[in-house]
Design a protein around this motif. Structure first.
Motif, PDB file in Angstrom:
ATOM      1  N   ALA A   1      35.395   0.429  44.476  1.00  0.00           N
ATOM      2  CA  ALA A   1      35.421  -0.342  45.716  1.00  0.00           C
ATOM      3  C   ALA A   1      36.695  -1.172  45.826  1.00  0.00           C
ATOM      4  O   ALA A   1      37.297  -1.281  46.907  1.00  0.00           O
ATOM      5  CB  ALA A   1      34.191  -1.244  45.785  1.00  0.00           C
ATOM      6  N   ASP A   2      37.138  -1.732  44.707  1.00  0.00           N
ATOM      7  CA  ASP A   2      38.372  -2.520  44.705  1.00  0.00           C
ATOM      8  C   ASP A   2      39.571  -1.630  45.029  1.00  0.00           C
ATOM      9  O   ASP A   2      40.445  -2.013  45.820  1.00  0.00           O
ATOM     10  CB  ASP A   2      38.562  -3.180  43.341  1.00  0.00           C
TER      11      ASP A   2
ATOM     12  N   LYS B   1      39.649  -0.726  48.793  1.00  0.00           N
ATOM     13  CA  LYS B   1      40.092  -1.834  49.632  1.00  0.00           C
ATOM     14  C   LYS B   1      41.570  -2.135  49.434  1.00  0.00           C
ATOM     15  O   LYS B   1      42.325  -2.311  50.399  1.00  0.00           O
ATOM     16  CB  LYS B   1      39.250  -3.074  49.308  1.00  0.00           C
ATOM     17  N   ARG B   2      41.993  -2.164  48.173  1.00  0.00           N
ATOM     18  CA  ARG B   2      43.373  -2.528  47.856  1.00  0.00           C
ATOM     19  C   ARG B   2      44.379  -1.523  48.405  1.00  0.00           C
ATOM     20  O   ARG B   2      45.457  -1.892  48.877  1.00  0.00           O
ATOM     21  CB  ARG B   2      43.484  -2.658  46.324  1.00  0.00           C
TER      22      ARG B   2
ATOM     23  N   LYS C   1      43.718   0.600  50.915  1.00  0.00           N
ATOM     24  CA  LYS C   1      43.418   0.849  52.328  1.00  0.00           C
ATOM     25  C   LYS C   1      43.057   2.319  52.560  1.00  0.00           C
ATOM     26  O   LYS C   1      43.620   2.995  53.419  1.00  0.00           O
ATOM     27  CB  LYS C   1      44.604   0.431  53.192  1.00  0.00           C
TER      28      LYS C   1
ATOM     29  N   TRP D   1      32.637   4.611  51.150  1.00  0.00           N
ATOM     30  CA  TRP D   1      33.439   4.372  52.340  1.00  0.00           C
ATOM     31  C   TRP D   1      33.064   2.980  52.840  1.00  0.00           C
ATOM     32  O   TRP D   1      32.040   2.422  52.409  1.00  0.00           O
ATOM     33  CB  TRP D   1      33.184   5.441  53.393  1.00  0.00           C
ATOM     34  N   PRO D   2      33.853   2.380  53.691  1.00  0.00           N
ATOM     35  CA  PRO D   2      33.518   1.033  54.163  1.00  0.00           C
ATOM     36  C   PRO D   2      32.126   0.997  54.786  1.00  0.00           C
ATOM     37  O   PRO D   2      31.858   1.656  55.782  1.00  0.00           O
ATOM     38  CB  PRO D   2      34.607   0.743  55.207  1.00  0.00           C
TER      39      PRO D   2
END
Length: 404
Positions: free
Chosen positions: A337-338, A341-342, A344, A371-372
């Motif tokens: 997850a990191d 996000k990091r 994009k 996924w988001p």
């Protein structure tokens, strides 16, 4: 590729369960599929399974009054563009060799004028038997018939050797031919760039830094994308795998070469970028052009950071739909997850490579796709099955984004 009419014959053997996946792959690729089962096949898998997957009634009997009122076996023989028998038992191969027509499947084979492919599946001793090999030789001499397989490996009975049916993905690839792109596939009209395999970072002319990646997952993803209808460019590090049919492979060695080649492929047009390669994070600061001699008990090696292909592509002004992979050994969900996000990313595929029998060098894997706002766990299963599901998820998300 225009939709093709495939008549799939299923004979008695434990590998009959794999034929369900073959039907699914062919349907996904835009083929029409009708299934004929022998009595032996019905002992392993029910006709209802194949009826549900193919969307067509399954034929099991030559002497079916309703079907034979219209000369059903002749209708089937004329309908097909290709006949595929998978699995093909030793008994069926013997009867096919000698032109017998004592059930529906052998009768159709006698009546059809289209190519027939057989995928043998049996115990290794049965495959090696001299009588079976004589039958195979006669079939190989028949211009209408192709022999696909068998493969080698562990068998259901516990033996190990030749006789395993080729995997459904390999059979689907052969059915679809040299250009597996499927009209109407979930990624039809899309261009996909994929990275796969390890990189090698040279220390001197005989040594390098690398990792345990075999490239199997990335190659399965490339095949799945092609079967889903996409035009596929596969940027591959050094692996010992055959190029997936219909996929353009561009070979690289180092992380810098992977970045350059992937960037060029994206520049040519790219809807989806999937970074499954295990790229070395660091490389030796200096390359020594002569072999380093053993001179002391220790040696220090200074490393510098490699460019990040995935982050570079994702950071473009107009990036493609970008999918990353995260191979972790602990706290998989948090690290994945990191990373998503990091960097994009639109999606990330995470797996725990510390689990024995899964991940690196294995044909099987178990992953969680993030996924988001959501996730889905897939497996343990074959890497090809996981790759196929990944393509479906990507297609769903692209479609959803386009309608928002």
């Amino acid at each position: 590729m225009a939709a093709r009419r495939i008549l799939l014959g299923i004979t008695g053997g434990i590998a009959a369960y794999k034929s369900a996946e073959l039907v699914r792959l062919l349907k996904k690729a835009g083929c029409e599929v009708r299934v004929v089962m022998t009595a032996g096949a019905e002992a392993f898998v029910t006709p209802l399974t194949f009826q549900a997957l193919s969307g067509e009634p399954v034929r099991t009997s030559l002497l079916d009054p309703e079907a034979e009122a219209g000369m059903g076996h002749i209708e089937l023989a004329k309908w097909a563009d290709q006949v595929v028998i998978a699995p093909a038992s030793a008994d069926f191969l013997a009867r096919l060799t000698h032109g017998m027509a004592d059930d529906l499947l052998t009768t159709v084979c006698c009546a059809t004028e289209v190519p027939i492919a057989v995928a043998p599946a049996m115990n290794q001793a049965m495959w090696s038997n001299a009588r079976t090999q004589r039958n195979i030789q006669l079939l190989q001499d028949d211009p209408q018939i192709s022999i696909w397989g068998p493969d080698r490996g562990e068998q259901a009975c516990g033996d190990n050797g030749p006789g395993r049916m080729l995997e459904p993905e390999a059979l689907a690839e052969r059915v679809l031919g040299a250009s597996p792109q499927a009209a109407g596939g979930v990624l039809a009209g899309r261009r996909v760039v994929i990275t796969a395999g390890p990189t090698r970072e040279p220390i001197d002319p005989v040594r390098y830094i690398t990792n345990h990646s075999s490239g199997k997952m990335g190659y399965a993803v490339a095949m799945a994308a092609a079967l889903a209808g996409a035009e596929v460019v596969l940027v591959s590090g050094p692996v010992s795998l055959p190029a997936p049919r219909g996929v353009q492979v561009r070979g690289v060695t180092t992380a810098q070469e992977m970045l350059n080649t992937a960037s060029a492929a994206v520049d040519e047009g790219c809807d989806i970028f999937i970074a499954s390669a295990a790229v070395a994070d660091y490389r030796p600061e200096q390359f020594v052009d002569q072999k380093i001699k053993k001179a002391s008990d220790t040696m220090s090696l200074s490393l510098v950071r490699n460019p990040d292909t995935l982050a570079t592509i994702a950071a473009r002004d107009k990036p493609p739909f970008t999918v990353g992979f995260a191979a972790e050994t602990t706290d998989v969900a948090r690290y994945a997850a990191d990373k998503m996000k990091r960097k994009k990313l639109n999606m990330i595929v995470a797996n725990d490579v510390s689990i024995p029998g899964l991940g690196f060098s294995s044909d099987r894997n178990a992953v969680t796709v993030f996924w988001p706002g959501g996730s889905e766990s897939i497996g343990p299963d074959s890497k090809q099955t996981i790759a196929n599901r990944l393509m479906a998820l990507i297609a769903e998300h692209i479609s959803r984004t386009a309608t928002v």
